[in-house]
Design a protein around this motif. Structure first.
Motif, PDB file in Angstrom:
ATOM      1  N   GLY A 190       0.842  -1.187   0.000  1.00 13.38           N
ATOM      2  CA  GLY A 190       0.000   0.000   0.000  1.00 13.38           C
ATOM      3  C   GLY A 190       0.877   1.237   0.000  1.00 13.38           C
ATOM      4  O   GLY A 190       2.080   1.169  -0.247  1.00 13.38           O
ATOM      5  N   ILE A 191       0.277   2.374   0.308  1.00 13.78           N
ATOM      6  CA  ILE A 191       0.994   3.643   0.358  1.00 13.78           C
ATOM      7  C   ILE A 191       0.644   4.322   1.666  1.00 13.78           C
ATOM      8  O   ILE A 191      -0.536   4.565   1.948  1.00 13.78           O
ATOM      9  CB  ILE A 191       0.608   4.541  -0.836  1.00 13.78           C
ATOM     10  CG1 ILE A 191       0.905   3.820  -2.153  1.00 13.78           C
ATOM     11  CG2 ILE A 191       1.343   5.866  -0.780  1.00 13.78           C
ATOM     12  CD1 ILE A 191       0.232   4.440  -3.348  1.00 13.78           C
ATOM     13  N   ARG A 192       1.653   4.620   2.461  1.00 15.77           N
ATOM     14  CA  ARG A 192       1.420   5.243   3.770  1.00 15.77           C
ATOM     15  C   ARG A 192       2.279   6.496   3.879  1.00 15.77           C
ATOM     16  O   ARG A 192       3.283   6.540   4.579  1.00 15.77           O
ATOM     17  CB  ARG A 192       1.715   4.248   4.888  1.00 15.77           C
ATOM     18  CG  ARG A 192       1.226   4.722   6.239  1.00 15.77           C
ATOM     19  CD  ARG A 192       0.880   3.559   7.140  1.00 15.77           C
ATOM     20  NE  ARG A 192      -0.335   2.873   6.726  1.00 15.77           N
ATOM     21  CZ  ARG A 192      -0.804   1.781   7.299  1.00 15.77           C
ATOM     22  NH1 ARG A 192      -0.144   1.219   8.294  1.00 15.77           N
ATOM     23  NH2 ARG A 192      -1.918   1.228   6.875  1.00 15.77           N
ATOM     24  N   LEU A 193       1.890   7.497   3.136  1.00 12.42           N
ATOM     25  CA  LEU A 193       2.636   8.751   3.075  1.00 12.42           C
ATOM     26  C   LEU A 193       1.778   9.898   3.609  1.00 12.42           C
ATOM     27  O   LEU A 193       0.599  10.014   3.254  1.00 12.42           O
ATOM     28  CB  LEU A 193       3.052   9.056   1.636  1.00 12.42           C
ATOM     29  CG  LEU A 193       3.959   8.011   0.968  1.00 12.42           C
ATOM     30  CD1 LEU A 193       4.138   8.330  -0.504  1.00 12.42           C
ATOM     31  CD2 LEU A 193       5.314   7.926   1.671  1.00 12.42           C
ATOM     32  N   GLY A 194       2.379  10.739   4.426  1.00  8.10           N
ATOM     33  CA  GLY A 194       1.660  11.881   4.973  1.00  8.10           C
ATOM     34  C   GLY A 194       1.330  12.897   3.904  1.00  8.10           C
ATOM     35  O   GLY A 194       2.105  13.125   2.977  1.00  8.10           O
ATOM     36  N   GLY A 195       0.166  13.523   4.025  1.00  5.90           N
ATOM     37  CA  GLY A 195      -0.241  14.522   3.044  1.00  5.90           C
ATOM     38  C   GLY A 195      -0.356  13.956   1.643  1.00  5.90           C
ATOM     39  O   GLY A 195      -0.102  14.657   0.656  1.00  5.90           O
ATOM     40  N   PHE A 196      -0.758  12.698   1.525  1.00 10.83           N
ATOM     41  CA  PHE A 196      -0.739  12.039   0.226  1.00 10.83           C
ATOM     42  C   PHE A 196      -1.726  12.667  -0.759  1.00 10.83           C
ATOM     43  O   PHE A 196      -1.514  12.625  -1.976  1.00 10.83           O
ATOM     44  CB  PHE A 196      -1.005  10.545   0.379  1.00 10.83           C
ATOM     45  CG  PHE A 196      -0.709   9.754  -0.860  1.00 10.83           C
ATOM     46  CD1 PHE A 196       0.497   9.911  -1.520  1.00 10.83           C
ATOM     47  CD2 PHE A 196      -1.631   8.872  -1.386  1.00 10.83           C
ATOM     48  CE1 PHE A 196       0.785   9.200  -2.674  1.00 10.83           C
ATOM     49  CE2 PHE A 196      -1.356   8.148  -2.543  1.00 10.83           C
ATOM     50  CZ  PHE A 196      -0.140   8.328  -3.188  1.00 10.83           C
ATOM     51  N   THR A 197      -2.790  13.269  -0.245  1.00  8.30           N
ATOM     52  CA  THR A 197      -3.723  13.968  -1.133  1.00  8.30           C
ATOM     53  C   THR A 197      -2.994  15.062  -1.907  1.00  8.30           C
ATOM     54  O   THR A 197      -3.170  15.205  -3.118  1.00  8.30           O
ATOM     55  CB  THR A 197      -4.884  14.579  -0.327  1.00  8.30           C
ATOM     56  OG1 THR A 197      -5.620  13.535   0.309  1.00  8.30           O
ATOM     57  CG2 THR A 197      -5.823  15.372  -1.222  1.00  8.30           C
ATOM     58  N   GLN A 198      -2.164  15.828  -1.210  1.00  9.01           N
ATOM     59  CA  GLN A 198      -1.415  16.899  -1.857  1.00  9.01           C
ATOM     60  C   GLN A 198      -0.356  16.342  -2.809  1.00  9.01           C
ATOM     61  O   GLN A 198      -0.111  16.894  -3.882  1.00  9.01           O
ATOM     62  CB  GLN A 198      -0.757  17.801  -0.808  1.00  9.01           C
ATOM     63  CG  GLN A 198      -0.040  19.020  -1.376  1.00  9.01           C
ATOM     64  CD  GLN A 198      -0.956  19.914  -2.192  1.00  9.01           C
ATOM     65  OE1 GLN A 198      -2.107  20.136  -1.819  1.00  9.01           O
ATOM     66  NE2 GLN A 198      -0.460  20.412  -3.321  1.00  9.01           N
ATOM     67  N   ILE A 199       0.269  15.233  -2.408  1.00  7.54           N
ATOM     68  CA  ILE A 199       1.282  14.606  -3.269  1.00  7.54           C
ATOM     69  C   ILE A 199       0.646  14.148  -4.584  1.00  7.54           C
ATOM     70  O   ILE A 199       1.210  14.323  -5.660  1.00  7.54           O
ATOM     71  CB  ILE A 199       1.955  13.429  -2.541  1.00  7.54           C
ATOM     72  CG1 ILE A 199       2.816  13.962  -1.380  1.00  7.54           C
ATOM     73  CG2 ILE A 199       2.799  12.588  -3.488  1.00  7.54           C
ATOM     74  CD1 ILE A 199       3.315  12.894  -0.435  1.00  7.54           C
ATOM     75  N   ARG A 200      -0.546  13.582  -4.494  1.00 10.50           N
ATOM     76  CA  ARG A 200      -1.271  13.196  -5.706  1.00 10.50           C
ATOM     77  C   ARG A 200      -1.515  14.413  -6.598  1.00 10.50           C
ATOM     78  O   ARG A 200      -1.367  14.344  -7.822  1.00 10.50           O
ATOM     79  CB  ARG A 200      -2.614  12.565  -5.335  1.00 10.50           C
ATOM     80  CG  ARG A 200      -2.553  11.094  -4.973  1.00 10.50           C
ATOM     81  CD  ARG A 200      -3.915  10.589  -4.554  1.00 10.50           C
ATOM     82  NE  ARG A 200      -3.957   9.140  -4.522  1.00 10.50           N
ATOM     83  CZ  ARG A 200      -4.964   8.433  -4.006  1.00 10.50           C
ATOM     84  NH1 ARG A 200      -6.010   9.075  -3.487  1.00 10.50           N
ATOM     85  NH2 ARG A 200      -4.941   7.115  -4.010  1.00 10.50           N
ATOM     86  N   LYS A 201      -1.879  15.528  -5.982  1.00 10.28           N
ATOM     87  CA  LYS A 201      -2.146  16.741  -6.762  1.00 10.28           C
ATOM     88  C   LYS A 201      -0.884  17.226  -7.456  1.00 10.28           C
ATOM     89  O   LYS A 201      -0.937  17.695  -8.602  1.00 10.28           O
ATOM     90  CB  LYS A 201      -2.715  17.824  -5.847  1.00 10.28           C
ATOM     91  CG  LYS A 201      -4.143  17.566  -5.405  1.00 10.28           C
ATOM     92  CD  LYS A 201      -4.664  18.649  -4.479  1.00 10.28           C
ATOM     93  CE  LYS A 201      -6.091  18.357  -4.034  1.00 10.28           C
ATOM     94  NZ  LYS A 201      -6.592  19.365  -3.063  1.00 10.28           N
ATOM     95  N   GLU A 202       0.252  17.136  -6.773  1.00 12.37           N
ATOM     96  CA  GLU A 202       1.516  17.563  -7.381  1.00 12.37           C
ATOM     97  C   GLU A 202       1.846  16.692  -8.597  1.00 12.37           C
ATOM     98  O   GLU A 202       2.264  17.192  -9.648  1.00 12.37           O
ATOM     99  CB  GLU A 202       2.650  17.506  -6.364  1.00 12.37           C
ATOM    100  CG  GLU A 202       2.492  18.430  -5.152  1.00 12.37           C
ATOM    101  CD  GLU A 202       2.515  19.902  -5.508  1.00 12.37           C
ATOM    102  OE1 GLU A 202       2.765  20.240  -6.678  1.00 12.37           O
ATOM    103  OE2 GLU A 202       2.272  20.726  -4.615  1.00 12.37           O
ATOM    104  N   ALA A 203       1.667  15.391  -8.459  1.00 15.54           N
ATOM    105  CA  ALA A 203       1.948  14.478  -9.573  1.00 15.54           C
ATOM    106  C   ALA A 203       0.960  14.693 -10.712  1.00 15.54           C
ATOM    107  O   ALA A 203       1.329  14.670 -11.895  1.00 15.54           O
ATOM    108  CB  ALA A 203       1.896  13.027  -9.092  1.00 15.54           C
ATOM    109  N   SER A 204      -0.301  14.928 -10.375  1.00 16.58           N
ATOM    110  CA  SER A 204      -1.318  15.166 -11.395  1.00 16.58           C
ATOM    111  C   SER A 204      -1.038  16.466 -12.151  1.00 16.58           C
ATOM    112  O   SER A 204      -1.204  16.533 -13.379  1.00 16.58           O
ATOM    113  CB  SER A 204      -2.704  15.232 -10.742  1.00 16.58           C
ATOM    114  OG  SER A 204      -3.706  15.464 -11.691  1.00 16.58           O
ATOM    115  N   THR A 205      -0.590  17.473 -11.427  1.00 15.29           N
ATOM    116  CA  THR A 205      -0.237  18.751 -12.058  1.00 15.29           C
ATOM    117  C   THR A 205       0.904  18.562 -13.049  1.00 15.29           C
ATOM    118  O   THR A 205       0.918  19.155 -14.141  1.00 15.29           O
ATOM    119  CB  THR A 205       0.158  19.781 -10.987  1.00 15.29           C
ATOM    120  OG1 THR A 205      -0.964  20.018 -10.134  1.00 15.29           O
ATOM    121  CG2 THR A 205       0.590  21.104 -11.617  1.00 15.29           C
TER     122      THR A 205
END
Length: 447
Positions: free
Chosen positions: A392-407
């Protein structure tokens, strides 16, 4: 002497007062459940809540949509701080670590044990349970709407283009795309910038890390590395195919996202959740042949298990004990094989327990045309035992990390930005998110 209707009612009321109110007068324990699903899926949650309320007289669950996963997490945190939190809340995969470190929940095992339920926790599929469990394997929350990414393709279009194979590798997807284009199909494959299928699921099935420290399971000091793996080559491949107009960007902002692009037969191949299986089956015109398969891998890859997506149900701390009895009863109700089959039937989400899945197989569920193919999601999730890169993925602030990658993906495909440079910058920005999260929870260790 015969009593009048009014006298009879008064007599009954006095009797109830003198000897204790009977069941008809017992007040139900009410408790709240917040969830993030909306639209058709949100209505199915309401159906589940009504089923629970109708089948027993002790509790009344009040279910309220927060209209999105992000808002559910934010609203739950705000409500907890204001001491107005619901008894149960639905938190998506990306919010798991935030909930774990908050300490604002009652662990699943404790809740059920305290309320007299004996649960076989090994009954949950490990590929699903591991995402929400401690290092020791104990579930913090209850897997609920679980899914994984799958590959959908239009069989009729394939036949018209002379394609006689199922796309199991990306090399085959490219071959199919070229044949579809030659046959006059303007959008062989539609895609968007959702990192869940394009980055996270791709990395898992190719055994590629998103971050160090076992994707964060081994510590808050993890660092992103998705800009140094096969994912970079995969994005470059998509860019090449997009430049040749074999893969076409389809987003809501551009007027049509990938699922309606597929159901309108605008695009003939997409990657999306198994949870969309039901919607696709109901929306495609009757008679159109289509199929679903596990996500393709690059030729020569030793396929690994895919990641579970969706959300789990967390029981919030700080509620009255009576509400916990109701919450435990509701969660036990959802876990029954009958409810597992009903939920999978009306949504497309997969059963989270082995008994639920086996029961559905025994009933011939997956032999029926509308549901055929959904069993491949379980096959994908259980393809191999989970590894450091596929637990799985257990990273803090992962919602924001997803947004950075999506951007970054949006810049690559919409602004012709350099693949490596954009992914490097996204990883850098994401690592800054991780460092802030680590500082916020300094001294805390993952259990």
């Amino acid at each position: 002497m015969r009593l009048t209707v009014l006298q009879s009612a008064l007599a009954s009321l006095l009797a109830a007062t003198a000897f204790g109110a009977g069941p008809a007068y017992a007040e139900k324990t009410k408790f709240e459940f917040w969830y993030g699903l909306s639209g058709d899926l949100g209505e199915r949650v309401q159906d589940a809540c009504k089923k629970f309320n109708d089948m027993q007289a002790d509790y009344e669950i009040i279910c309220t949509s927060q209209n999105g996963y992000d808002t559910t997490l934010q609203n739950t945190i705000a409500a907890y701080r204001a001491k107005k939190q619901p008894a149960i809340t639905q938190i998506y995969d990306a919010g798991t670590l935030d909930m774990m470190l908050s300490g604002a929940f009652v662990p699943a095992k404790k809740l059920m044990a305290d309320n007299g339920y004996t649960i076989d926790w090994t009954n949950y599929f490990s590929g699903i349970a591991n995402y929400y469990a401690t290092a020791a394997g104990e579930l913090n929350s209850f897997p609920f709407n679980s899914s994984t990414a799958m590959f959908y393709y239009n069989v009729d279009a394939f036949q018209k283009a002379g394609i006689d194979f199922k796309p199991e590798t990306w090399e085959q997807v490219e071959d199919a795309a070229r044949k579809l284009k030659a046959a006059g199909f303007e959008c062989p494959l539609g895609f968007n910038f959702d990192t869940w299928q394009m980055m996270e699921q791709f990395s898992a099935i190719h055994n590629q890390p998103l971050a160090t420290k076992g994707n964060g399971y081994q510590g808050l000091d993890a660092e992103l590395v998705f800009n140094k793996t096969k994912f970079v080559d995969h994005v470059a491949f998509f860019k090449k195919m997009a430049d040749e107009k074999l893969f076409v960007v389809k987003t809501k902002q551009l007027g049509m996202d990938i699922v309606p692009a597929f159901t309108s037969q605008t695009c003939q191949m997409i990657q999306t959740s198994i949870a969309d299986h039901g919607t696709i089956g109901k929306t495609l015109p009757e008679g159109v042949k289509w199929e679903v398969a596990m996500l393709p891998v690059w030729k020569g890859t030793q396929r690994q298990n895919s990641l579970v997506g969706g959300a789990s149900l967390w029981v919030m701390a700080g509620r009255p004990e009576a509400e916990y009895k109701g919450a435990a009863a509701f969660l036990n109700f959802l876990a029954t094989p009958e409810m597992a089959q009903w939920w999978s039937t009306v949504t497309g989400y997969i059963p989270v327990t082995k008994t639920g899945f086996e029961g559905m197989k025994a009933n011939g569920f997956y032999d029926k045309a509308p549901y055929k193919g959904r069993e491949l999601a379980i096959a994908s999730l259980t393809y191999t035992p989970t590894s450091e890169n596929t637990r799985g993925i257990r990273l803090g602030g992962f919602t924001q990390i997803r947004k950075e990658a999506s951007t970054a993906l949006e810049a690559i495909f919409m602004q012709n930005a350099d693949v490596q440079a954009e992914l490097d910058q996204a990883a850098e920005r994401g690592n800054a998110v991780l460092r802030r999260f680590e500082k916020t929870y300094a001294g805390q260790k993952l259990n």
